[in-house]
Design an enzyme around this catalytic site. Structure first.
Site, PDB file in Angstrom:
ATOM      1  N   GLY A 118     -17.436  -1.496  -2.185  1.00  0.00           N
ATOM      2  CA  GLY A 118     -18.144  -0.244  -2.498  1.00  0.00           C
ATOM      3  C   GLY A 118     -19.592  -0.458  -2.925  1.00  0.00           C
ATOM      4  O   GLY A 118     -20.381   0.484  -2.959  1.00  0.00           O
ATOM      5  N   LEU A 152     -22.003  -1.761  -1.347  1.00  0.00           N
ATOM      6  CA  LEU A 152     -22.947  -1.462  -0.269  1.00  0.00           C
ATOM      7  C   LEU A 152     -22.649  -0.108   0.365  1.00  0.00           C
ATOM      8  O   LEU A 152     -22.996   0.142   1.524  1.00  0.00           O
ATOM      9  CB  LEU A 152     -22.901  -2.584   0.788  1.00  0.00           C
ATOM     10  CG  LEU A 152     -23.218  -3.988   0.255  1.00  0.00           C
ATOM     11  CD1 LEU A 152     -23.031  -5.041   1.339  1.00  0.00           C
ATOM     12  CD2 LEU A 152     -24.644  -4.048  -0.292  1.00  0.00           C
ATOM     13  N   GLY A 153     -22.010   0.751  -0.401  1.00  0.00           N
ATOM     14  CA  GLY A 153     -21.583   2.052   0.116  1.00  0.00           C
ATOM     15  C   GLY A 153     -22.709   2.965   0.557  1.00  0.00           C
ATOM     16  O   GLY A 153     -22.495   3.889   1.340  1.00  0.00           O
ATOM     17  N   TYR A 166       0.846  -1.204   0.000  1.00  0.00           N
ATOM     18  CA  TYR A 166       0.000   0.000   0.000  1.00  0.00           C
ATOM     19  C   TYR A 166       0.885   1.259   0.000  1.00  0.00           C
ATOM     20  O   TYR A 166       0.692   2.157   0.830  1.00  0.00           O
ATOM     21  CB  TYR A 166      -0.928   0.043   1.213  1.00  0.00           C
ATOM     22  CG  TYR A 166      -1.911  -1.104   1.379  1.00  0.00           C
ATOM     23  CD1 TYR A 166      -2.191  -1.990   0.346  1.00  0.00           C
ATOM     24  CD2 TYR A 166      -2.574  -1.285   2.586  1.00  0.00           C
ATOM     25  CE1 TYR A 166      -3.092  -3.036   0.531  1.00  0.00           C
ATOM     26  CE2 TYR A 166      -3.484  -2.310   2.767  1.00  0.00           C
ATOM     27  CZ  TYR A 166      -3.728  -3.188   1.746  1.00  0.00           C
ATOM     28  OH  TYR A 166      -4.633  -4.220   1.943  1.00  0.00           O
ATOM     29  N   PRO A 226     -15.671  -5.009   3.603  1.00  0.00           N
ATOM     30  CA  PRO A 226     -16.956  -5.275   4.280  1.00  0.00           C
ATOM     31  C   PRO A 226     -18.135  -4.554   3.640  1.00  0.00           C
ATOM     32  O   PRO A 226     -19.277  -4.828   4.005  1.00  0.00           O
ATOM     33  CB  PRO A 226     -16.704  -4.768   5.709  1.00  0.00           C
ATOM     34  CG  PRO A 226     -15.655  -3.718   5.558  1.00  0.00           C
ATOM     35  CD  PRO A 226     -14.771  -4.190   4.434  1.00  0.00           C
ATOM     36  N   LEU A 227     -17.845  -3.640   2.708  1.00  0.00           N
ATOM     37  CA  LEU A 227     -18.937  -2.987   1.980  1.00  0.00           C
ATOM     38  C   LEU A 227     -19.028  -3.555   0.557  1.00  0.00           C
ATOM     39  O   LEU A 227     -19.514  -2.886  -0.361  1.00  0.00           O
ATOM     40  CB  LEU A 227     -18.732  -1.469   1.927  1.00  0.00           C
ATOM     41  CG  LEU A 227     -18.585  -0.755   3.278  1.00  0.00           C
ATOM     42  CD1 LEU A 227     -18.491   0.752   3.083  1.00  0.00           C
ATOM     43  CD2 LEU A 227     -19.749  -1.087   4.200  1.00  0.00           C
TER      44      LEU A 227
END
Ligand code: SF4
Ligand code: SF4
Length: 324
Positions: free
Chosen positions: A184, A186-187, A40, A180-181
């Site tokens: 994106g 389930l943003g 990253y 966990p979304l």
């Protein structure tokens, strides 16, 4: 540690000052787990700087793509320096993508040896594994040498409840959910998605954060008590149903494509372009591929093999329109 963890990908995109504000907000809100990775870019450096003087309050996790012992040993030293600490709480083998890579990691002279040596020296406290292939992760947990496993998990992608989660429980390993979304998808419902992920049985959800308001919303989801209310659950289920026919889990069962398309990666590129708005990243990855969306001949073989019957030819055609 907090059940909401700080995912270290997005702070690559903000300057050091903003990264510091976001990390301090996370600490104020009770978030104590911070997860990064060697790949990253400057995420470890930014976390190290922002957490200076607060080291004892947090659980630091990072990971490396090194597969052999010497390479992993070097990566651990680099992470220690970047994170400005003498001990990393959780060091993970980052995403071995095939049986061959996993075998190399576990074999004599493999990356796991370096992590176990670092643990014996007190440079690392726990050793974990991350990945996207559930069968591979479940098999790796069986060796009993990993303290944690991290994988994509959300209300849209909860198949691990049937394999990786039981394997982790049997091995006494903790489970960290990435994406966990749903990458994106389930943003619009972050609070419901994070809470539902926890209800489904993971120990921690790692949410990427690069803004103070986002930190406050995510942390509040972790503090909420009791089960998700009926209205929120219904809205979440409706959102999941909306994505069901196009959400790619990157499981790879659709491979091989007779025309040489890397189907999961191409669909990932489209998702990053449209949902994460990482347009330059997506364009650069696409440009490096020899086979792109328009090379799909719509033979339909992948759809037959996909456990979710995704209409891949249609998704490729749509992606060709979207990713410019
Ligand atoms: S298209 Fe289907 S089979 Fe292929 S990676 Fe995505 S979810 Fe898996
Ligand atoms: S439908 Fe397209 S992507 Fe799928 S296997 Fe055929 S050519 Fe490959």
């Amino acid at each position: 540690m907090s059940v909401i963890g700080f995912g270290g990908i997005p702070i690559q995109g903000v300057d050091a000052g903003e990264a510091g504000r976001v990390v301090r907000a996370a600490l104020e809100e009770g978030i104590t787990l911070f997860d990064s990775a060697r790949v990253y870019t400057d995420s470890e450096e930014k976390l190290g700087r922002a957490l200076q003087g607060r080291r004892r309050e947090v659980v630091l996790a990072t990971k490396s793509m090194a597969r052999d012992r010497a390479g992993m040993a070097r990566e651990i030293e680099t992470s220690l320096a970047a994170l400005r600490t003498d001990c990393i709480d959780l060091y993970q083998v980052h995403n071995p993508g095939s049986e061959e890579q996993l075998t190399q990691v576990l074999a004599p002279g493999g990356a796991l040896e370096a992590l176990e040596a670092a643990r014996a020296q007190g440079k690392v406290r726990f050793v974990g594994l991350t990945g996207h292939s559930r069968p591979l992760l479940a098999r790796a947990l069986g060796c009993g040498r990993f303290d944690t496993v991290q994988l994509p998990f959300s209300p849209l992608e909860s198949e691990a409840c049937g394999d990786v989660l039981p394997a982790a429980r049997a091995a006494g390993a903790g489970v960290l959910a990435m994406k966990p979304l749903g990458g994106g998808a389930l943003g619009k419902l972050p609070r419901a998605a994070l809470r539902r992920g926890l209800e489904l049985g993971v120990d921690v959800v790692l949410a990427g954060m690069d803004g103070v308001e986002q930190v406050r919303e995510n942390a509040a989801a972790g503090r909420a008590e009791g089960p998700l209310g009926a209205a929120e659950l219904e809205a979440l289920e409706a959102e999941c149903a909306r994505w069901a026919g196009e959400f790619c889990r990157r499981c790879g069962y659709c491979k091989p494509c007779p025309n040489g398309l890397d189907i999961p990666f191409l669909l990932l590129i489209e998702a990053y372009y449209t949902r994460y708005e990482l347009e330059d990243w997506a364009r650069a990855r696409l440009a490096a591929l020899s086979k792109r969306f328009t090379d799909c001949q719509a033979c339909g073989q992948c759809t037959e093999r996909c456990p979710y019957s995704l209409p891949v030819p249609e998704l490729m055609a749509r992606a060709a329109e979207r990713v410019r």
